[in-house]
Design an enzyme around this catalytic site. Structure first.
Site, PDB file in Angstrom:
ATOM      1  N   ALA A   5     -10.828   3.426 -19.907  1.00  0.00           N
ATOM      2  CA  ALA A   5     -11.277   2.167 -19.525  1.00  0.00           C
ATOM      3  C   ALA A   5     -10.075   1.411 -19.060  1.00  0.00           C
ATOM      4  O   ALA A   5     -10.144   0.614 -18.034  1.00  0.00           O
ATOM      5  CB  ALA A   5     -12.105   1.371 -20.580  1.00  0.00           C
ATOM      6  N   ILE A   7      -7.377   2.455 -17.584  1.00  0.00           N
ATOM      7  CA  ILE A   7      -6.673   2.931 -16.660  1.00  0.00           C
ATOM      8  C   ILE A   7      -7.510   3.038 -15.243  1.00  0.00           C
ATOM      9  O   ILE A   7      -8.446   3.833 -15.129  1.00  0.00           O
ATOM     10  CB  ILE A   7      -6.060   4.446 -16.984  1.00  0.00           C
ATOM     11  CG1 ILE A   7      -5.179   4.509 -18.135  1.00  0.00           C
ATOM     12  CG2 ILE A   7      -5.418   5.182 -15.912  1.00  0.00           C
ATOM     13  CD1 ILE A   7      -5.138   5.956 -18.630  1.00  0.00           C
ATOM     14  N   ASP A  37      19.163  -3.848  16.500  1.00  0.00           N
ATOM     15  CA  ASP A  37      20.277  -3.664  17.630  1.00  0.00           C
ATOM     16  C   ASP A  37      19.560  -4.314  18.741  1.00  0.00           C
ATOM     17  O   ASP A  37      18.480  -4.638  18.867  1.00  0.00           O
ATOM     18  CB  ASP A  37      20.309  -2.328  17.572  1.00  0.00           C
ATOM     19  CG  ASP A  37      21.489  -1.915  18.480  1.00  0.00           C
ATOM     20  OD1 ASP A  37      22.395  -2.692  18.485  1.00  0.00           O
ATOM     21  OD2 ASP A  37      21.511  -0.802  19.016  1.00  0.00           O
ATOM     22  N   ASP A  64      19.249   2.540  17.256  1.00  0.00           N
ATOM     23  CA  ASP A  64      18.981   3.797  17.665  1.00  0.00           C
ATOM     24  C   ASP A  64      20.228   4.564  17.715  1.00  0.00           C
ATOM     25  O   ASP A  64      20.183   5.824  17.934  1.00  0.00           O
ATOM     26  CB  ASP A  64      18.552   3.709  19.342  1.00  0.00           C
ATOM     27  CG  ASP A  64      19.679   2.741  19.914  1.00  0.00           C
ATOM     28  OD1 ASP A  64      20.376   2.239  19.530  1.00  0.00           O
ATOM     29  OD2 ASP A  64      19.179   2.607  21.294  1.00  0.00           O
ATOM     30  N   GLU A 112     -14.328  -3.597 -18.669  1.00  0.00           N
ATOM     31  CA  GLU A 112     -14.376  -2.303 -19.611  1.00  0.00           C
ATOM     32  C   GLU A 112     -13.879  -2.065 -20.755  1.00  0.00           C
ATOM     33  O   GLU A 112     -14.362  -1.744 -21.840  1.00  0.00           O
ATOM     34  CB  GLU A 112     -14.190  -0.988 -18.649  1.00  0.00           C
ATOM     35  CG  GLU A 112     -15.009  -0.805 -17.305  1.00  0.00           C
ATOM     36  CD  GLU A 112     -14.264   0.053 -16.387  1.00  0.00           C
ATOM     37  OE1 GLU A 112     -14.962   0.420 -15.362  1.00  0.00           O
ATOM     38  OE2 GLU A 112     -13.427   0.938 -16.738  1.00  0.00           O
TER      39      GLU A 112
END
Length: 883
Positions: free
Chosen positions: A308, A310, A354, A628, A697
């Site tokens: 519950a 996890i 750049d 680049d 849960e």
């Protein structure tokens, strides 16, 4: 051709000690080759103009090693696959699966195993596909070079070069190593990949001052750059990792990969959940045992609590959502090399970009022209379709005729003159056929001009002052008129004005062949043409959008300060400029302060770029670096997100990056940032959706267990977490973006589990728990132990409430109700799956029973009560400050 910029200061210095170190690299080699006369260089290298002997070269090769750049090997397929299982959350799930096997609940373990394997395979496919796509972008070659050995010229592989070798280079050659120029003929070299300089650089034999910046060392050629004009003889001074390219590679090898904010958040979440699961198991088993519960029942309850707690579906949902983002970004010309980079780009608050080829087109264009006394704008959409005025036409025609290039081939500046004239309506081929060249005086870096001889006229182009000094008249509207001092001054002022706009300025003149003097004397000065590497058409709007999104854009370029400032102003970056020399002289504290205030950085070398980057990161920024060239690679590697150009980008830059732009368009970065922010929004929604379910849960199972009930066994919890919740959560990944570019960047310190998320988890978890406990109490109706009917009612009620909560969670992020058809389909599919385990033989595996009409009516009443309560929580979430 030569530009009008001031030439670097030249000078000579005496022999330097070979014990000197290079710019912070204690490699024992001389760092001042550019400042030493040629004779001193040969003496230091124990070489001569005739080159080395073959035996000497072989001996040096054994001592120094091959002329190669060492780089880290690419990730193997196995390593890419294993890396999918590196997060703490994944290891918590492995633990839950192992624990399920230990107590005999094999079905639970198999379900967890399937989702883990699927998660790993899907992540592997996406990342490995990106690696293969990047491989296809590379052009592999083994370069060869002409070298003088034993007094003769021979061709050898570039890897066999050693310091002291004498190489012969021609136009089109790639420089094979760092070399000192020995002889040069009209030599120009494209150094953009190394220094960021957008113009070809003139090279010569003369030494320059020792303190000259890398981009202005005109007496040295650098490995990986290319000869665009002329020829040279040069002596190799550094090879392999000792070259400037090698220094960059060394820095790349030392750079560490950084995690994106989402990776850090999920790892933190995984560790906390793991500790929480252990704590719950340690507490619940002895508590239940002391209360009289059998040990096996207590262990089953502990397993249920662990399951519950996890969110088993979370890794798969995150992976699939990021993969969906990868696919969409690929459609938008952005190749993502690693999945987390999709979201990471959406978290940046600074983009360091750049200039050349990124903000600009990376090609020279004709921008402006001047004829006495009339300037014409020839740039952009306002370029005239045809030339108006006889003098302007003559100016453009001289640029075409005194020119060796075509529109497709030749020197970039000369190509720009041809292309500009053609776009202004001049038929280049017809003009050249009509006025054929009969002779020429070629350009040289010493003369800084070129002349071509035709049937009846001579045409000259070159540096404006050089052409002006050889002119005695100027072409006016009334014809040629004598040049007086006032006119010369006005022309010089116009040159300065063009240069101030970052234009490369050329002067043009002609003379009748019958006139007195040599072919380059007594010229008639016609005018000026200004050329520029112009900004991309969409860049200004893209930068405005990133500014609107709270992202600071900083230009970090190897170009000179004048060019950088002018281009920055044109694209909407208004700032003072800081040069690499100034950066080098600053201490870290001063640089941190200046890096915040300045948005234009010029003449930046690789080490300067990394210092600016780390200063910004030290100030708490998440930084994306675009580039680049090889010179950009260290900064790309060290950045939070490195973005390389796919068309003009070097292989080294691509390998160092997280994202490769397939169209080299800065506007694609803006689109990717929008996509990344949208993905984070969607991740936030389904993390909140899943964790609020897990919180409910855990509370429900824990409270029920204290009264002796195992109300939701592990297999039912797994069904909710993996399928019933998992499919709608996955569909959330396709939610469209809203106003994501109108927000400030999210804080890197806040993480995904912010105040809004905690309010969502806590509020909705409590509402769901209270409703389910009420439903459980009604269904048990005083029964002494948990019944299959009660479990089925709570199980089904929980699933139905999740569908309501799903739309409330979307509302908290202002997502339109019906904007995602995939979500409606996923809810329908999840409901169909749930009905299958109620009304088919599958129910025997889940411990469920078929429900009647009255039961569904009761669940509907519960939803009618729960929906307003969940909406109230959602309203509270929207009111909470995320910080």
């Amino acid at each position: 051709m030569s530009d009008t910029g001031t030439q670097p200061t030249t000078g000579e210095s005496g022999p330097q000690s070979t014990e000197q170190t290079r710019d912070g690299r204690p490699d024992g080699r001389d760092a001042s080759w550019h400042a030493r006369p040629v004779d001193d260089v040969f003496q230091a290298l124990d070489s001569a103009e005739g080159g080395l002997s073959a035996d000497d070269a072989a001996s040096r090769l054994d001592a120094d090693g091959p002329n190669e750049i060492t780089s880290s090997e690419g990730r193997s397929p196995l390593w890419v696959f294993l890396s999918q299982f590196s997060s703490a959350l994944i290891w918590v799930l492995f633990g839950a699966a192992a624990l399920s096997v230990a107590i005999g609940h094999t079905v639970d373990a198999v379900l967890i195993g399937i989702i883990l394997l699927g998660n790993g395979v899907f992540g592997f496919v996406q990342e490995y596909r990106a690696e293969q796509s990047l491989e296809a972008l590379r052009e592999l070659a083994t370069p060869e070079v002409v070298v003088r050995r034993d007094g003769t010229e021979q061709t050898v592989e570039a890897t066999a070069l050693v310091p002291g070798d004498v190489v012969v280079l021609q136009q089109g050659d790639v420089v094979p190593a760092d070399c000192r120029v020995v002889e040069s003929q009209s030599l120009e070299v494209d150094e953009a990949a190394l220094t960021g300089e957008s113009m070809p650089v003139e090279k010569s034999v003369e030494p320059v001052a020792e303190e000259t910046p890398l981009a202005e060392r005109t007496s040295v050629l650098y490995k990986g750059t290319s000869v665009t004009r002329g020829s040279a003889v040069a002596v190799v001074v550094e090879t392999g990792m000792e070259t400037e390219m090698g220094a960059i590679a060394t820095e790349l090898l030392s750079a560490e990969d950084s995690q994106t904010p989402l990776q850090r958040d999920l790892d933190t979440l995984g560790r906390r959940l793991g500790l929480g699961v252990v704590a719950l198991s340690v507490v619940i088993v002895p508590v239940l045992s002391l209360g009289g519960t059998a040990l096996v029942q207590a262990a089953l309850t502990a397993i249920s609590l662990a399951v519950a707690a996890i969110p088993e579906g979370l890794p798969a949902v995150v992976t699939l959502t990021l993969a969906l983002g990868v696919r969409r970004m690929a459609d938008e010309n952005a190749l993502v090399r690693t999945l987390p980079a999709v979201e990471g780009l959406g978290a940046v608050d600074v983009v360091c970009t750049d200039k050349t080829g990124t903000l600009t087109e990376g090609e020279m264009r004709l921008r402006a022209a001047w004829v006495y006394d009339e300037a014409t704008d020839l740039g952009g959409e306002d370029r005239p379709a045809s030339v108006e005025g006889e003098r302007l036409r003559r100016l453009l025609e001289i640029g075409v005729l005194c020119n060796d290039a075509t529109a497709e081939d030749g020197d970039p500046t000369e190509r720009a003159l041809v292309d500009g004239a053609s776009q202004c309506g001049i038929d280049v081929e017809a003009l050249r056929e009509e006025r054929p060249r009969t002779d020429e005086v070629p350009f040289s870096s010493e003369r800084r001009r070129m002349a071509t001889v035709h049937d009846d006229e001579v045409y000259v182009k070159g540096a404006p002052q050089v052409v002006l000094d050889r002119s005695t008249r100027v072409l006016t509207a009334d014809g040629p008129t004598d040049l007086d001092d006032a006119t010369r001054e006005r022309i010089a002022e116009q040159v300065d004005s063009f240069a101030g706009d970052a234009l490369r300025v050329l002067g043009f003149a002609y003379k009748e062949r019958s006139d007195d003097g040599g072919p380059e004397e007594n010229l008639v000065f016609v005018g000026l043409q200004g050329l520029i590497d112009p900004p991309r058409s969409a860049v200004r709007d893209a930068i405005a959008d990133t500014h609107r999104a709270g992202i600071d854009v900083k230009m970090v370029t190897g170009d000179n300060a004048v060019t950088a400032t002018a281009i920055a102003a044109e694209i909407g970056i208004e700032s003072d400029v800081l040069t690499g020399t100034e950066v080098a002289e600053m201490d870290d504290k001063t640089l941190s302060e200046r890096a915040e205030a300045v948005d234009v950085f010029a003449r930046m070398e690789p080490t300067h770029k990394v210092r600016v980057l780390k200063a910004l990161q030290g100030n708490g920024h998440s930084v994306a670096m675009t580039g680049d060239g090889v010179n950009d690679a260290p900064a790309l590697k060290n950045a939070d997100i490195g973005i390389a150009m796919g068309v003009r980008g070097t292989d080294v830059a691509k390998e160092a990056s997280d994202i490769v732009l397939l169209d080299d368009n800065y506007a694609t970065i803006r689109n990717a940032i929008r996509r990344g922010r949208t993905i984070f929004d969607n991740v936030w929604k389904f993390v909140g959706y899943l964790l609020s379910a897990n919180a409910a849960e855990v509370l429900l199972v824990f409270i029920a267990s204290l009264f002796g009930y195992l109300i939701l066994p592990a297999v039912q919890l797994l069904w909710i977490n993996l399928l019933t919740d998992g499919l709608p959560a996955l569909a959330l990944g396709a939610d469209p973006s809203g106003d994501v570019m109108d927000r400030e960047p999210r804080s890197g310190e806040t993480g995904i589990i912010d105040r809004q998320m905690l309010t969502l988890i806590g509020g909705m978890g409590l509402v769901a728990t209270a409703l389910m406990l009420g439903l459980m109490t009604y269904a048990l109706d005083g029964a002494p132990s948990t019944t299959d009917y009660a479990m089925t009612m709570v199980f089904t009620g929980f699933v139905a409430l999740e569908f309501v909560k799903l739309y409330v969670v979307r509302w908290t992020r202002e997502t339109p109700l019906l904007s995602n058809p995939w979500l409606a389909a996923s809810v329908a599919a999840s409901l169909a799956l749930h009905l299958a385990i109620l009304y088919t033989p599958l129910r025997q595996y889940f411990g469920t029973v078929a429900l009647g009409v009255a039961d569904w009516g009761l669940i509907a009443v519960m939803l009618a009560v729960g929906a307003p309560l969940l909406a109230l929580v959602g309203w509270g979430v929207r009111r909470v400050d995320a910080a």
